[in-house]
Scaffold this active site. Structure first.
Site, PDB file in Angstrom:
ATOM      1  N   MET A   3       8.720  24.958   0.668  1.00  0.00           N
ATOM      2  CA  MET A   3       7.716  23.878  -0.025  1.00  0.00           C
ATOM      3  C   MET A   3       8.620  23.061  -1.089  1.00  0.00           C
ATOM      4  SD  MET A   3       4.574  24.356  -2.656  1.00  0.00           S
ATOM      5  CE  MET A   3       3.478  24.851  -1.398  1.00  0.00           C
ATOM      6  N   TYR A   5      11.889  31.590   4.949  1.00  0.00           N
ATOM      7  CA  TYR A   5      10.441  32.172   5.358  1.00  0.00           C
ATOM      8  C   TYR A   5      10.406  32.560   6.796  1.00  0.00           C
ATOM      9  CZ  TYR A   5       8.799  31.218   0.888  1.00  0.00           C
ATOM     10  OH  TYR A   5       8.435  31.015  -0.655  1.00  0.00           O
ATOM     11  N   LYS A  54       0.796  -1.232  -0.120  1.00  0.00           N
ATOM     12  CA  LYS A  54      -0.068  -0.104  -0.103  1.00  0.00           C
ATOM     13  C   LYS A  54       0.935   1.226  -0.134  1.00  0.00           C
ATOM     14  CE  LYS A  54      -0.212  -0.130   5.204  1.00  0.00           C
ATOM     15  NZ  LYS A  54      -1.264  -0.050   6.154  1.00  0.00           N
ATOM     16  N   ARG A 109      -9.665  -0.481  15.788  1.00  0.00           N
ATOM     17  CA  ARG A 109      -9.517   0.295  14.503  1.00  0.00           C
ATOM     18  C   ARG A 109     -10.704  -0.020  13.459  1.00  0.00           C
ATOM     19  NH1 ARG A 109      -3.922   1.121  11.308  1.00  0.00           N
ATOM     20  NH2 ARG A 109      -4.563  -1.152  10.699  1.00  0.00           N
TER      21      ARG A 109
END
Length: 368
Positions: free
Chosen positions: A313, A264, A38, A136
């Site tokens: 980013m 930033y 997965k 779960r």
């Protein structure tokens, strides 16, 4: 091996084979092996890895969602594929692509039975998920008799396996809880076989279950993180080989004076003159902001270079003061020596989160 000229994720199939064979060595000859692929095979390359494991003799595959199973079928996977968390909206596709759903509650069971009946299916394989403590997904022991009453006259579906999931098999301080889960699953399987009068495949163990609880291997085991090179303990990590190396390059070098800021929000203010390097990888590539502010680091010329200021980013800036390097030099984010687990620990997280977060825009290079 050639030096990186851009950000790349190198995937070593020989390491994958080593990990598979090590895990197989822990099993009885007849115990089946399910490979969990997965999340792009834990952030790697699901198609390539699944095809390679299919050639190595894996018995089963598992994915989280239906779309992942469809992608494997499109890539040429012919072995059975278990969908661990299917949603009713995907049941038509599951049947059309010969995928096998995990059925974990009444709504899902009723919905799949309705779709399978409408499609005139006979003995379509499903897998019943039971909850033994992870809390779960899953049916409870008390549901078995009602499931039997619902299905006993139906030829539409066939229960191919029943399974559960260990919550803390990697943590030996939780051994009593894990053994309680194993006993709970044993009670479930014994009740199931008595009520249904047949024995499906039984599976419970994940990677750490394989390594720590040989009595819980049963008919099949499921491995995800172990295949990709992590044994969930310092002792076992020595027996595995991480299959992925994340590399990049130095785009630019800056000389920062005392009092200047970097990045930033001016999150880093230099208290002395330093040298920084800008690397073309950022939180859009999977290196989250939690690695900024000096917590995370990369390796340049075999030396640690801490991340300076906030992760951007598409870029990070690192402190290379004292490291003799130049623009265009290779940067190691993680590899077999400085592993994803080491880097993840700096941000108080786990290797799973880091490796599965590596963006699909990062170029994959397969090493055969």
């Amino acid at each position: 091996m050639p030096k990186a000229q851009e950000t790349v994720l190198e995937i070593d199939l020989s390491a994958l084979k080593h990990n598979f064979e090590y895990l197989k060595s822990k099993l009885q000859k007849d115990t089946k092996f399910l490979a969990v692929v997965k999340a792009f095979a834990y952030g790697n390359d699901a198609d390539t890895i699944a095809l390679y494991l299919q050639d190595l003799g894996v018995d089963y595959f598992a994915v989280a969602y239906t779309g992942e199973g469809v992608a494997l079928r499109n890539a040429g996977i012919t072995k059975p594929i278990l969908v661990l968390h299917p949603l009713p909206t995907s049941f038509h596709t599951i049947i059309e692509r010969c995928l096998e759903p995990s059925i974990y509650n009444w709504k899902v069971l009723n919905a799949f039975l309705e779709v399978a009946t409408a499609k005139n299916q006979k003995q379509y394989p499903i897998h019943l998920k039971f909850n033994t403590g992870l809390n779960r997904l899953g049916f409870d022991l008390e549901d078995i008799q009602t499931i039997h009453s619902k299905l006993q006259w139906s030829e539409t579906i066939h229960i191919k396996s029943i399974f559960s999931h260990l919550a803390a098999s990697e943590d030996l301080s939780e051994k009593a809880f894990t053994e309680q889960q194993i006993q709970s699953f044993k009670n479930i399987t014994e009740t199931f076989e008595k009520v249904f009068d047949y024995k499906p495949l039984l599976h419970l163990s994940n990677t750490s279950g394989i390594l720590n609880y040989s009595d819980a291997h049963l008919d099949m085991v499921r491995s995800g993180i172990g295949l990709y090179g992590f044994g969930n303990s310092e002792k076992e990590n020595k027996n595995f080989k991480p299959i992925a190396t994340l590399k990049s390059v130095i785009s630019q070098i800056h000389h920062i004076e005392k009092g200047e800021t970097v990045g930033y929000n001016r999150a880093f203010k230099s208290e002395e003159a330093i040298t920084t390097a800008t690397i073309p990888i950022g939180h859009a590539d999977g290196i989250g902001r939690q690695y900024g502010q000096g917590k995370g680091y990369v390796i340049i010329k075999s030396q640690k270079a801490p991340i300076v200021g906030n992760v951007c980013m598409d870029m990070i800036m690192v402190n290379i003061t004292g490291i003799v390097c130049e623009e265009g030099d290779e940067v190691i984010i993680f590899d077999t020596s400085h592993t994803a687990e080491h880097l993840a620990n700096t941000a108080n997280t786990i290797s799973y989160e880091l490796v599965t977060a590596i963006s699909q825009r990062v170029k994959r290079i397969i090493i055969k």
